[in-house]
Design a protein around this motif. Structure first.
Motif, mmCIF file in Angstrom:
data_model
loop_
_atom_site.group_PDB
_atom_site.id
_atom_site.type_symbol
_atom_site.label_atom_id
_atom_site.label_comp_id
_atom_site.label_asym_id
_atom_site.label_seq_id
_atom_site.Cartn_x
_atom_site.Cartn_y
_atom_site.Cartn_z
ATOM 1 N N SER A 1 -3.526 5.323 1.831
ATOM 2 C CA SER A 1 -4.862 5.119 1.273
ATOM 3 C C SER A 1 -5.064 3.637 0.972
ATOM 4 O O SER A 1 -4.111 2.850 0.964
ATOM 5 C CB SER A 1 -5.000 5.924 -0.022
ATOM 6 N N GLU A 2 -6.316 3.275 0.707
ATOM 7 C CA GLU A 2 -6.609 1.876 0.362
ATOM 8 C C GLU A 2 -5.856 1.453 -0.895
ATOM 9 O O GLU A 2 -5.360 0.334 -0.983
ATOM 10 C CB GLU A 2 -8.106 1.679 0.170
ATOM 11 N N LYS A 3 -5.767 2.346 -1.859
ATOM 12 C CA LYS A 3 -5.061 2.045 -3.108
ATOM 13 C C LYS A 3 -3.572 1.791 -2.834
ATOM 14 O O LYS A 3 -2.986 0.855 -3.373
ATOM 15 C CB LYS A 3 -5.216 3.196 -4.099
ATOM 16 N N GLU A 4 -2.970 2.610 -1.991
ATOM 17 C CA GLU A 4 -1.557 2.426 -1.646
ATOM 18 C C GLU A 4 -1.356 1.125 -0.869
ATOM 19 O O GLU A 4 -0.389 0.401 -1.096
ATOM 20 C CB GLU A 4 -1.053 3.614 -0.826
ATOM 21 N N LEU B 1 -3.204 -1.547 -1.102
ATOM 22 C CA LEU B 1 -3.358 -2.625 -2.077
ATOM 23 C C LEU B 1 -2.075 -2.799 -2.878
ATOM 24 O O LEU B 1 -1.644 -3.920 -3.143
ATOM 25 C CB LEU B 1 -4.540 -2.352 -3.003
ATOM 26 N N SER B 2 -1.449 -1.699 -3.239
ATOM 27 C CA SER B 2 -0.193 -1.753 -3.975
ATOM 28 C C SER B 2 0.884 -2.475 -3.163
ATOM 29 O O SER B 2 1.630 -3.305 -3.688
ATOM 30 C CB SER B 2 0.260 -0.336 -4.317
#
Length: 92
Positions: free
Chosen positions: A9-12, A14-15
């Protein structure tokens, strides 16, 4: 360079980008400290290579700031050979 992970995902993603940036900052800080010490000693690349038991091409890479050629562990080992102490700190 940020790797691509299409299944994340985008959040992952970004992480992962943040983690890569943190790693780069740590390696940069370590490399700059080695460079500063070499400059303080007035060593050229050959003298630094001998003092640190590195090849001349490795030392030239270091002095030219070729950060991608060095791991944090390698830079820590170089600092230890220079008699420097390295401490890590983890914060929230």
């Amino acid at each position: 360079m940020l790797a691509t992970y299409p299944q994340l995902s985008e959040k992952e993603m970004l992480s992962f980008a943040i983690a890569e940036a943190e790693s780069l900052k740590i390696r940069t800080d370590l490399m700059l400290e080695v460079q500063r010490y070499i400059q303080y000693q007035g060593w050229n690349a050959e003298e630094a290579a001998m003092a640190l038991r590195q090849t001349l091409p490795q030392m030239q890479n270091l002095l030219n700031g070729e950060i991608s050629r060095f791991t944090a562990e390698q830079l820590i080992q170089l600092l230890c050979r220079l008699g420097r102490h390295v401490q890590g700190m983890v914060t929230d």
